[in-house]
Design a protein around this motif. Structure first.
Motif, PDB file in Angstrom:
ATOM      1  N   ALA A  51      13.869  -4.669   2.200  1.00 28.06           N
ATOM      2  CA  ALA A  51      13.619  -5.329   0.920  1.00 28.06           C
ATOM      3  C   ALA A  51      12.126  -5.589   0.728  1.00 28.06           C
ATOM      4  O   ALA A  51      11.583  -5.369  -0.362  1.00 28.06           O
ATOM      5  CB  ALA A  51      14.402  -6.625   0.834  1.00 28.06           C
ATOM      6  N   LEU A  52      11.434  -6.035   1.766  1.00 26.13           N
ATOM      7  CA  LEU A  52      10.003  -6.304   1.678  1.00 26.13           C
ATOM      8  C   LEU A  52       9.215  -5.033   1.424  1.00 26.13           C
ATOM      9  O   LEU A  52       8.338  -4.998   0.551  1.00 26.13           O
ATOM     10  CB  LEU A  52       9.513  -6.988   2.962  1.00 26.13           C
ATOM     11  N   GLU A  53       9.516  -3.970   2.164  1.00 22.91           N
ATOM     12  CA  GLU A  53       8.779  -2.717   1.975  1.00 22.91           C
ATOM     13  C   GLU A  53       9.034  -2.105   0.605  1.00 22.91           C
ATOM     14  O   GLU A  53       8.116  -1.579  -0.020  1.00 22.91           O
ATOM     15  CB  GLU A  53       9.127  -1.730   3.085  1.00 22.91           C
ATOM     16  N   GLU A  60      16.039  -7.270   5.543  1.00 23.08           N
ATOM     17  CA  GLU A  60      14.873  -8.019   5.066  1.00 23.08           C
ATOM     18  C   GLU A  60      13.609  -7.166   5.101  1.00 23.08           C
ATOM     19  O   GLU A  60      12.799  -7.213   4.178  1.00 23.08           O
ATOM     20  CB  GLU A  60      14.698  -9.291   5.883  1.00 23.08           C
ATOM     21  N   PHE A 118       9.873  -3.797  -2.142  1.00 27.46           N
ATOM     22  CA  PHE A 118       9.162  -4.662  -3.083  1.00 27.46           C
ATOM     23  C   PHE A 118       7.670  -4.322  -3.107  1.00 27.46           C
ATOM     24  O   PHE A 118       7.075  -4.173  -4.176  1.00 27.46           O
ATOM     25  CB  PHE A 118       9.363  -6.130  -2.714  1.00 27.46           C
ATOM     26  N   GLU A 119       7.068  -4.198  -1.927  1.00 28.50           N
ATOM     27  CA  GLU A 119       5.642  -3.878  -1.851  1.00 28.50           C
ATOM     28  C   GLU A 119       5.348  -2.513  -2.468  1.00 28.50           C
ATOM     29  O   GLU A 119       4.338  -2.335  -3.146  1.00 28.50           O
ATOM     30  CB  GLU A 119       5.158  -3.943  -0.410  1.00 28.50           C
ATOM     31  N   HIS A 120       6.228  -1.549  -2.244  1.00 23.40           N
ATOM     32  CA  HIS A 120       6.035  -0.218  -2.823  1.00 23.40           C
ATOM     33  C   HIS A 120       6.079  -0.282  -4.352  1.00 23.40           C
ATOM     34  O   HIS A 120       5.237   0.304  -5.029  1.00 23.40           O
ATOM     35  CB  HIS A 120       7.099   0.757  -2.321  1.00 23.40           C
ATOM     36  N   ILE A 121       7.046  -1.006  -4.894  1.00 25.64           N
ATOM     37  CA  ILE A 121       7.163  -1.119  -6.350  1.00 25.64           C
ATOM     38  C   ILE A 121       5.932  -1.819  -6.916  1.00 25.64           C
ATOM     39  O   ILE A 121       5.353  -1.369  -7.918  1.00 25.64           O
ATOM     40  CB  ILE A 121       8.461  -1.860  -6.743  1.00 25.64           C
ATOM     41  N   GLU A 122       5.496  -2.894  -6.306  1.00 25.93           N
ATOM     42  CA  GLU A 122       4.321  -3.619  -6.790  1.00 25.93           C
ATOM     43  C   GLU A 122       3.050  -2.777  -6.687  1.00 25.93           C
ATOM     44  O   GLU A 122       2.230  -2.771  -7.593  1.00 25.93           O
ATOM     45  CB  GLU A 122       4.134  -4.920  -6.002  1.00 25.93           C
ATOM     46  N   ASN A 163       4.383  -0.564 -10.358  1.00 28.49           N
ATOM     47  CA  ASN A 163       3.985  -1.543 -11.355  1.00 28.49           C
ATOM     48  C   ASN A 163       2.515  -1.457 -11.731  1.00 28.49           C
ATOM     49  O   ASN A 163       2.128  -1.952 -12.776  1.00 28.49           O
ATOM     50  CB  ASN A 163       4.292  -2.961 -10.890  1.00 28.49           C
TER      51      ASN A 163
END
Length: 85
Positions: free
Chosen positions: A45-47, A42, A49-53, A57
Motif C-alpha cells: 500500500a505504501l509503495e 502495508e 501510494f508513493e508511486h501514484i503521488e 499525480n
C-alpha cells in the motif's frame, strides 16, 4: 439504500464511466505492482501510494485535463484564481 450507500456509476451500458480510473489502475499495475514483490499488505500500500503521488499525480500527461500533467493543471488553475481575485 438500507445502509445509506449511493452508487457512483452513470448510465447503464456507458463504457466511459470508469475510463480514467481503469487507465490509472492499468498504469499502477504495469509500472509498480508487476515490477516487484512486496513484503506485506502495508508495504505494498505504501509503495503504490508513493508511486501514484510521484508519477501519476505529478507528471503523467492526462487527456481528461487537456493533455497536461496534474501538477501543470493545478498550477494553471491557481494562476486563474489569483488573476480573478
Amino acid at each position: 439504500e438500507a445502509n445509506d450507500v449511493r452508487l457512483s456509476v452513470g448510465r447503464t451500458g456507458y463504457c466511459q464511466d470508469n475510463a480514467v480510473t481503469e487507465s490509472l489502475m492499468e498504469a499502477v499495475k504495469s509500472e509498480c505492482v508487476h515490477a516487484g514483490t512486496f513484503e506485506g499488505h502495508e508495504k505494498a500500500a505504501l509503495e503504490i501510494f508513493e508511486h501514484i503521488e510521484r508519477s501519476c499525480n505529478r507528471a503523467r500527461i492526462l487527456s481528461a485535463i487537456g493533455w497536461m500533467s496534474p501538477a501543470d493543471y493545478e498550477a494553471g488553475m491557481s494562476e486563474k484564481a489569483a488573476g480573478a481575485a
